[in-house]
Motif scaffolding. Structure first.
Motif, PDB file in Angstrom:
ATOM      1  N   ARG A  83      38.685  36.712  38.489  1.00  0.00           N
ATOM      2  CA  ARG A  83      40.064  37.159  38.272  1.00  0.00           C
ATOM      3  C   ARG A  83      40.073  38.537  37.625  1.00  0.00           C
ATOM      4  O   ARG A  83      39.282  38.826  36.732  1.00  0.00           O
ATOM      5  CB  ARG A  83      40.812  36.163  37.387  1.00  0.00           C
ATOM      6  CG  ARG A  83      41.144  34.848  38.068  1.00  0.00           C
ATOM      7  CD  ARG A  83      41.741  33.867  37.074  1.00  0.00           C
ATOM      8  NE  ARG A  83      42.957  34.384  36.483  1.00  0.00           N
ATOM      9  CZ  ARG A  83      44.186  33.937  36.744  1.00  0.00           C
ATOM     10  NH1 ARG A  83      44.336  32.950  37.618  1.00  0.00           N
ATOM     11  NH2 ARG A  83      45.244  34.443  36.158  1.00  0.00           N
ATOM     12  N   GLU A  92      41.668  30.970  41.108  1.00  0.00           N
ATOM     13  CA  GLU A  92      43.016  31.511  40.940  1.00  0.00           C
ATOM     14  C   GLU A  92      43.789  30.780  39.852  1.00  0.00           C
ATOM     15  O   GLU A  92      44.578  31.394  39.130  1.00  0.00           O
ATOM     16  CB  GLU A  92      43.781  31.435  42.268  1.00  0.00           C
ATOM     17  CG  GLU A  92      43.297  32.433  43.311  1.00  0.00           C
ATOM     18  CD  GLU A  92      44.270  32.571  44.463  1.00  0.00           C
ATOM     19  OE1 GLU A  92      45.385  33.082  44.234  1.00  0.00           O
ATOM     20  OE2 GLU A  92      43.924  32.162  45.584  1.00  0.00           O
ATOM     21  N   HIS A 131      37.746  28.948  45.367  1.00  0.00           N
ATOM     22  CA  HIS A 131      38.595  30.117  45.170  1.00  0.00           C
ATOM     23  C   HIS A 131      39.989  29.713  44.677  1.00  0.00           C
ATOM     24  O   HIS A 131      40.619  30.465  43.922  1.00  0.00           O
ATOM     25  CB  HIS A 131      38.673  30.945  46.447  1.00  0.00           C
ATOM     26  CG  HIS A 131      37.426  31.721  46.710  1.00  0.00           C
ATOM     27  ND1 HIS A 131      36.546  31.397  47.711  1.00  0.00           N
ATOM     28  CD2 HIS A 131      36.878  32.791  46.078  1.00  0.00           C
ATOM     29  CE1 HIS A 131      35.518  32.240  47.698  1.00  0.00           C
ATOM     30  NE2 HIS A 131      35.699  33.085  46.717  1.00  0.00           N
ATOM     31  N   VAL A 165      36.584  37.706  49.570  1.00  0.00           N
ATOM     32  CA  VAL A 165      38.000  37.425  49.375  1.00  0.00           C
ATOM     33  C   VAL A 165      38.771  38.722  49.199  1.00  0.00           C
ATOM     34  O   VAL A 165      38.318  39.658  48.542  1.00  0.00           O
ATOM     35  CB  VAL A 165      38.242  36.506  48.154  1.00  0.00           C
ATOM     36  CG1 VAL A 165      37.723  35.115  48.422  1.00  0.00           C
ATOM     37  CG2 VAL A 165      37.612  37.074  46.890  1.00  0.00           C
ATOM     38  N   GLU A 166      39.932  38.762  49.825  1.00  0.00           N
ATOM     39  CA  GLU A 166      40.856  39.887  49.664  1.00  0.00           C
ATOM     40  C   GLU A 166      42.119  39.339  49.017  1.00  0.00           C
ATOM     41  O   GLU A 166      42.920  38.672  49.656  1.00  0.00           O
ATOM     42  CB  GLU A 166      41.155  40.534  51.009  1.00  0.00           C
ATOM     43  CG  GLU A 166      39.955  41.257  51.605  1.00  0.00           C
ATOM     44  CD  GLU A 166      40.311  42.044  52.853  1.00  0.00           C
ATOM     45  OE1 GLU A 166      41.530  42.160  53.119  1.00  0.00           O
ATOM     46  OE2 GLU A 166      39.409  42.531  53.537  1.00  0.00           O
ATOM     47  N   ASN A 167      42.245  39.588  47.732  1.00  0.00           N
ATOM     48  CA  ASN A 167      43.346  39.043  46.960  1.00  0.00           C
ATOM     49  C   ASN A 167      43.609  40.015  45.808  1.00  0.00           C
ATOM     50  O   ASN A 167      42.676  40.389  45.094  1.00  0.00           O
ATOM     51  CB  ASN A 167      42.984  37.648  46.435  1.00  0.00           C
ATOM     52  CG  ASN A 167      44.138  36.946  45.755  1.00  0.00           C
ATOM     53  OD1 ASN A 167      44.868  37.534  44.969  1.00  0.00           O
ATOM     54  ND2 ASN A 167      44.310  35.665  46.070  1.00  0.00           N
ATOM     55  N   SER A 184      44.815  39.599  43.001  1.00  0.00           N
ATOM     56  CA  SER A 184      44.532  39.071  41.664  1.00  0.00           C
ATOM     57  C   SER A 184      43.046  38.817  41.432  1.00  0.00           C
ATOM     58  O   SER A 184      42.655  38.430  40.336  1.00  0.00           O
ATOM     59  CB  SER A 184      45.308  37.773  41.436  1.00  0.00           C
ATOM     60  OG  SER A 184      44.858  36.751  42.315  1.00  0.00           O
TER      61      SER A 184
END
Length: 297
Positions: A270, A137, A133, A150-152, A154
């Protein structure tokens, strides 16, 4: 600002010597010194200082270095991708997988060549969940398949597949007589456990729910090593049932007692990926390839 100057400040932070940076870039020392001077003129603030024969970054230099690293990385990634395009005529699409995700994807058929756009060159890389991960990014990989949601802001994340966990046992093991042994029967038997955080979290929760403590003898991040430990080492192992079912030389498996836990496979990418229609298309193909009948355990 230029790419060369960004590379110079990145190398100065690492090497601390103008001569070493010049050698690394195959430049003359005065050329590197010239660019250092021009950088300070451009930004209007001292970026470098000499201490005990070493070039160190000032606070302003450290701030610029933070951005220079990102620019240098992105430029290097662009060079690699374009070199692949020149050599093959195809755009490289890099999928990062944990070993468990790769086993599930490849053994279930993964992407058939007829399903992949003709201008793509697929590349599969394996690694740990957090490592992959991080690569996603920074743009080193285009899509990550793992058991980790995943909590993101972007990144986008969607479930791709789900599989029940099963108990892998050696042939002729005493537990083969039971279609669904009680949890207490698992105490005292040696276990090999996949060292993949998403799977370990589920197994630990199952232990808590069933009030049993497994006797962990070894950890591995490879599915084939885990199955070999069952085949030849007499260990027990908990894995998604389909992985074992499809693996060459799979081992006997039985249902886990209690509420049967499951492991989910997630795809992450992404949000600024340059070909927004490609990711949903590939995820749909993945879902189709992994829509297999339930394993018999």
């Amino acid at each position: 600002m230029s790419i060369l100057r960004m590379k110079i400040i990145v190398l100065l932070d690492r090497l601390k010597k103008v001569t070493a940076v010049a050698d690394e870039l195959d430049l003359k020392q005065p050329t590197v010194s010239f660019h250092m001077k021009k950088m300070e003129e451009e930004w209007g603030i001292p970026l470098f200082e000499m201490k005990t024969g070493k070039v160190l970054l000032t606070e302003a230099g450290k701030t610029l270095h933070h951005y220079a690293q990102q620019i240098d990385h992105i430029y290097g990634e662009a060079q690699t991708r374009l070199q692949t395009l020149r050599q093959t005529g195809k755009n490289q699409f890099i999928i990062g997988c944990t070993d468990l995700a790769a086993s599930l994807m490849l053994l279930s058929g993964g992407f058939r060549l007829s399903q992949v756009p003709g201008d793509l060159l697929l590349s599969i890389r394996t690694g740990g969940e957090n490592e992959l991960h991080a690569q996603l990014e920074d743009g080193s990989v285009d899509l990550v398949l793992s058991g980790q949601w995943v909590e993101n802001a972007s990144l986008s994340c969607e479930p791709v597949a789900e599989d029940e966990l099963a108990l892998m046992i050696p042939r002729d093991h005493p537990l083969t007589r039971y279609s669904g042994p009680g949890s207490y029967r698992l105490s005292g038997h040696p276990f090999t456990l996949m060292e993949e955080p998403s799977l370990m979290k589920i197994v630990r929760q199952w232990e808590k729910d069933e009030q049993v403590t497994l006797q962990i003898e070894q950890l591995t991040d490879r599915v084939d090593f885990a199955l070999e430990a069952v085949r030849s080492g007499g260990c027990l192992c908990i894995l998604p049932s389909r992985v074992n079912r499809q693996a060459q030389g799979g081992v006997p498996s039985i249902r886990l007692p209690g509420k049967l836990p499951s492991w989910k496979l997630y795809a992450a990418w992404r949000t600024d990926f340059p070909r927004p229609q490609l990711i949903p298309y590939l995820i749909d193909k993945l879902r189709m390839s992994m829509s297999l009948p339930e394993a018999d355990v």
